[in-house]
Design a protein around this motif. Structure first.
Motif, PDB file in Angstrom:
ATOM      1  N   LEU A   1       4.220  -0.007   8.172  1.00 26.43           N
ATOM      2  CA  LEU A   1       4.189  -0.210   6.725  1.00 26.43           C
ATOM      3  C   LEU A   1       5.486  -0.827   6.213  1.00 26.43           C
ATOM      4  N   ILE A   2       6.603  -0.449   6.801  1.00 26.82           N
ATOM      5  CA  ILE A   2       7.897  -1.037   6.413  1.00 26.82           C
ATOM      6  C   ILE A   2       7.851  -2.548   6.566  1.00 26.82           C
ATOM      7  N   TYR A   3       7.381  -3.016   7.723  1.00 25.94           N
ATOM      8  CA  TYR A   3       7.359  -4.455   7.972  1.00 25.94           C
ATOM      9  C   TYR A   3       6.267  -5.149   7.168  1.00 25.94           C
ATOM     10  N   GLU A   4       5.152  -4.478   6.949  1.00 26.70           N
ATOM     11  CA  GLU A   4       4.092  -5.063   6.132  1.00 26.70           C
ATOM     12  C   GLU A   4       4.574  -5.282   4.704  1.00 26.70           C
ATOM     13  N   MET A   5       5.274  -4.288   4.162  1.00 21.19           N
ATOM     14  CA  MET A   5       5.718  -4.376   2.771  1.00 21.19           C
ATOM     15  C   MET A   5       6.925  -5.291   2.585  1.00 21.19           C
ATOM     16  N   GLU A   6       7.581  -5.645   3.677  1.00 21.17           N
ATOM     17  CA  GLU A   6       8.783  -6.473   3.586  1.00 21.17           C
ATOM     18  C   GLU A   6       8.514  -7.793   2.866  1.00 21.17           C
ATOM     19  N   SER A   7       7.346  -8.377   3.101  1.00 21.25           N
ATOM     20  CA  SER A   7       7.032  -9.672   2.490  1.00 21.25           C
ATOM     21  C   SER A   7       5.884  -9.583   1.494  1.00 21.25           C
ATOM     22  N   MET A   8       5.553  -8.382   1.065  1.00 26.11           N
ATOM     23  CA  MET A   8       4.423  -8.171   0.158  1.00 26.11           C
ATOM     24  C   MET A   8       4.841  -8.367  -1.296  1.00 26.11           C
ATOM     25  N   ASP A   9       3.987  -9.004  -2.080  1.00 25.20           N
ATOM     26  CA  ASP A   9       4.217  -9.095  -3.516  1.00 25.20           C
ATOM     27  C   ASP A   9       4.173  -7.693  -4.125  1.00 25.20           C
ATOM     28  N   PHE A  10       5.085  -7.421  -5.052  1.00 26.53           N
ATOM     29  CA  PHE A  10       5.171  -6.068  -5.588  1.00 26.53           C
ATOM     30  C   PHE A  10       3.870  -5.617  -6.250  1.00 26.53           C
ATOM     31  N   LYS A  11       3.126  -6.554  -6.816  1.00 26.69           N
ATOM     32  CA  LYS A  11       1.870  -6.169  -7.471  1.00 26.69           C
ATOM     33  C   LYS A  11       0.893  -5.521  -6.502  1.00 26.69           C
ATOM     34  N   ASP A  12       1.045  -5.815  -5.212  1.00 28.79           N
ATOM     35  CA  ASP A  12       0.152  -5.247  -4.200  1.00 28.79           C
ATOM     36  C   ASP A  12       0.686  -3.954  -3.584  1.00 28.79           C
ATOM     37  N   VAL A  13       1.945  -3.623  -3.874  1.00 28.76           N
ATOM     38  CA  VAL A  13       2.590  -2.485  -3.220  1.00 28.76           C
ATOM     39  C   VAL A  13       1.984  -1.132  -3.618  1.00 28.76           C
ATOM     40  N   PRO A  14       1.822  -0.820  -4.914  1.00 25.99           N
ATOM     41  CA  PRO A  14       1.336   0.527  -5.264  1.00 25.99           C
ATOM     42  C   PRO A  14      -0.002   0.883  -4.615  1.00 25.99           C
ATOM     43  N   ARG A  15      -0.968  -0.044  -4.648  1.00 22.62           N
ATOM     44  CA  ARG A  15      -2.271   0.275  -4.063  1.00 22.62           C
ATOM     45  C   ARG A  15      -2.178   0.419  -2.546  1.00 22.62           C
ATOM     46  N   ARG A  16      -1.367  -0.435  -1.899  1.00 27.04           N
ATOM     47  CA  ARG A  16      -1.215  -0.322  -0.447  1.00 27.04           C
ATOM     48  C   ARG A  16      -0.537   0.997  -0.099  1.00 27.04           C
ATOM     49  N   ALA A  17       0.442   1.415  -0.890  1.00 21.04           N
ATOM     50  CA  ALA A  17       1.113   2.698  -0.659  1.00 21.04           C
ATOM     51  C   ALA A  17       0.133   3.848  -0.807  1.00 21.04           C
TER      52      ALA A  17
ATOM     53  N   LEU B   1      14.564  11.347  15.691  1.00 20.71           N
ATOM     54  CA  LEU B   1      13.304  10.639  15.560  1.00 20.71           C
ATOM     55  C   LEU B   1      12.282  11.125  16.588  1.00 20.71           C
ATOM     56  N   ALA B   2      12.764  11.410  17.800  1.00 17.11           N
ATOM     57  CA  ALA B   2      11.860  11.826  18.882  1.00 17.11           C
ATOM     58  C   ALA B   2      11.158  13.141  18.571  1.00 17.11           C
ATOM     59  N   ARG B   3      11.713  13.944  17.675  1.00 20.73           N
ATOM     60  CA  ARG B   3      11.097  15.225  17.311  1.00 20.73           C
ATOM     61  C   ARG B   3      10.020  15.074  16.239  1.00 20.73           C
ATOM     62  N   MET B   4       9.892  13.888  15.692  1.00 18.50           N
ATOM     63  CA  MET B   4       8.935  13.661  14.614  1.00 18.50           C
ATOM     64  C   MET B   4       7.578  13.256  15.170  1.00 18.50           C
ATOM     65  N   SER B   5       6.568  13.257  14.318  1.00 18.34           N
ATOM     66  CA  SER B   5       5.220  12.858  14.720  1.00 18.34           C
ATOM     67  C   SER B   5       5.216  11.401  15.175  1.00 18.34           C
ATOM     68  N   PRO B   6       4.784  11.118  16.398  1.00 18.66           N
ATOM     69  CA  PRO B   6       4.723   9.720  16.848  1.00 18.66           C
ATOM     70  C   PRO B   6       3.761   8.889  16.023  1.00 18.66           C
ATOM     71  N   LEU B   7       2.695   9.526  15.528  1.00 16.95           N
ATOM     72  CA  LEU B   7       1.756   8.808  14.667  1.00 16.95           C
ATOM     73  C   LEU B   7       2.416   8.420  13.355  1.00 16.95           C
ATOM     74  N   ALA B   8       3.125   9.365  12.761  1.00 19.09           N
ATOM     75  CA  ALA B   8       3.800   9.085  11.490  1.00 19.09           C
ATOM     76  C   ALA B   8       4.854   7.997  11.650  1.00 19.09           C
ATOM     77  N   LEU B   9       5.598   8.038  12.746  1.00 18.99           N
ATOM     78  CA  LEU B   9       6.601   7.003  12.997  1.00 18.99           C
ATOM     79  C   LEU B   9       5.950   5.639  13.114  1.00 18.99           C
ATOM     80  N   ARG B  10       4.830   5.581  13.849  1.00 12.69           N
ATOM     81  CA  ARG B  10       4.191   4.294  14.087  1.00 12.69           C
ATOM     82  C   ARG B  10       3.632   3.693  12.794  1.00 12.69           C
ATOM     83  N   VAL B  11       2.869   4.496  12.040  1.00 16.74           N
ATOM     84  CA  VAL B  11       2.231   3.925  10.852  1.00 16.74           C
ATOM     85  C   VAL B  11       3.260   3.622   9.763  1.00 16.74           C
ATOM     86  N   THR B  12       4.312   4.428   9.675  1.00 18.86           N
ATOM     87  CA  THR B  12       5.344   4.178   8.669  1.00 18.86           C
ATOM     88  C   THR B  12       6.163   2.951   9.030  1.00 18.86           C
TER      89      THR B  12
END
Length: 261
Positions: A214-230, A200-211
């Motif tokens: 997004l994992i936690y944001e989508m955890e409780s998101m209604d599926f109808k909202d997922v495609p546009r947010r993705a 993980l440490a070799r990966m982009s810190p920005l990509a790790l942070r925003v992804t």
């Protein structure tokens, strides 16, 4: 707070901040340990040299959970105040980190220790690890956040068995059910956890942070909202310097040089 902790060990090496619970004999948790853990999280998150955080326990296991002697005389108000810190603030702090955090678990993890482990992004468990929730049989009280954690990860029936009986679940079964990321031989736990952290440490810190966000944001998101947010998240990422560098490095067949923006 002083950099010299009383209940944890803290070290940074190769971009990995190691936070080790260290309150012999079984690393029981109280307010002091919780506050030191929070301080170590803040230090590691604000340290530009740290890319990944690892939580582990010294001795025979991660932790036997919250110190019953510490809770013995608690009433409703005292317990609510402690749990406001241990549950609410801990989740907010861990989920608010800008870097991944991995729990590395051997031996026993009980109740509050499970809270700490399963609030992390991933859990690497040794084959001698086991996880238990003795709140109902030992405290005559529900095991707090585990009612949510276990139902989401295991389903209601299996969760009810673990919660109501307090019987521990062994690492092998925890791995099979998806309660932990992976199970490794006890002798290889530190090396395997470090291998994952370095990856993980070799990966982009920005990509790790925003992804991670997004994992936690989508955890409780209604599926109808997922495609546009993705769509929004992925499209926006392509404008970052790290995303441009990743594409250049891939086509030029060289390691990327991350800028974190």
């Amino acid at each position: 707070m002083s950099e010299s902790y009383k209940t944890i060990l803290y070290d940074v090496s190769d971009g990995i901040a190691s936070i080790t619970l260290n309150r012999p004999p079984v690393n029981v948790i109280d307010e002091a340990m919780t506050l030191e853990y929070f301080d170590a999280l803040d230090r590691s998150d604000s340290d530009a040299n740290v890319k990944v955080i690892v939580l582990s326990g010294a001795g025979k296991g991660l932790s036997a959970g919250v110190d019953i002697r510490y809770l013995k005389e608690f009433g409703v108000d005292e317990m609510a105040k402690f749990l406001e810190m241990f549950y609410v603030e801990q989740v907010e702090r861990v989920r608010g980190l800008s870097k991944p955090i991995i729990a590395s678990v051997h031996g026993f993890a009980r109740e509050g220790a499970c809270t700490m482990a399963f609030t992390c992004d991933m859990v690497v468990a040794a084959d001698d690890a086991n996880f238990g929730y003795p709140g109902v049989p030992h405290l005559a009280a529900p095991p707090g956040m585990h009612v949510w954690h276990l139902q989401r990860l295991l389903g209601r029936m299996r969760a009810a068995e673990l919660i109501l009986t307090g019987d521990p679940i062994e690492a092998e079964e925890a791995g099979r059910l998806g309660l932990v990321t992976k199970v490794v031989p006890r002798a290889d736990l530190a090396a395997e956890t470090r291998k994952l952290a370095l990856k993980l440490a070799r990966m982009s810190p920005l990509a790790l942070r925003v992804t991670r966000d997004l994992i936690y944001e989508m955890e409780s998101m209604d599926f109808k909202d997922v495609p546009r947010r993705a769509l929004q998240a992925t499209s926006a990422a392509f404008a970052s310097e790290d995303s441009k560098e990743a594409r250049r490095a891939f086509t030029e067949k060289r390691p990327p040089v991350w800028q974190g923006r």
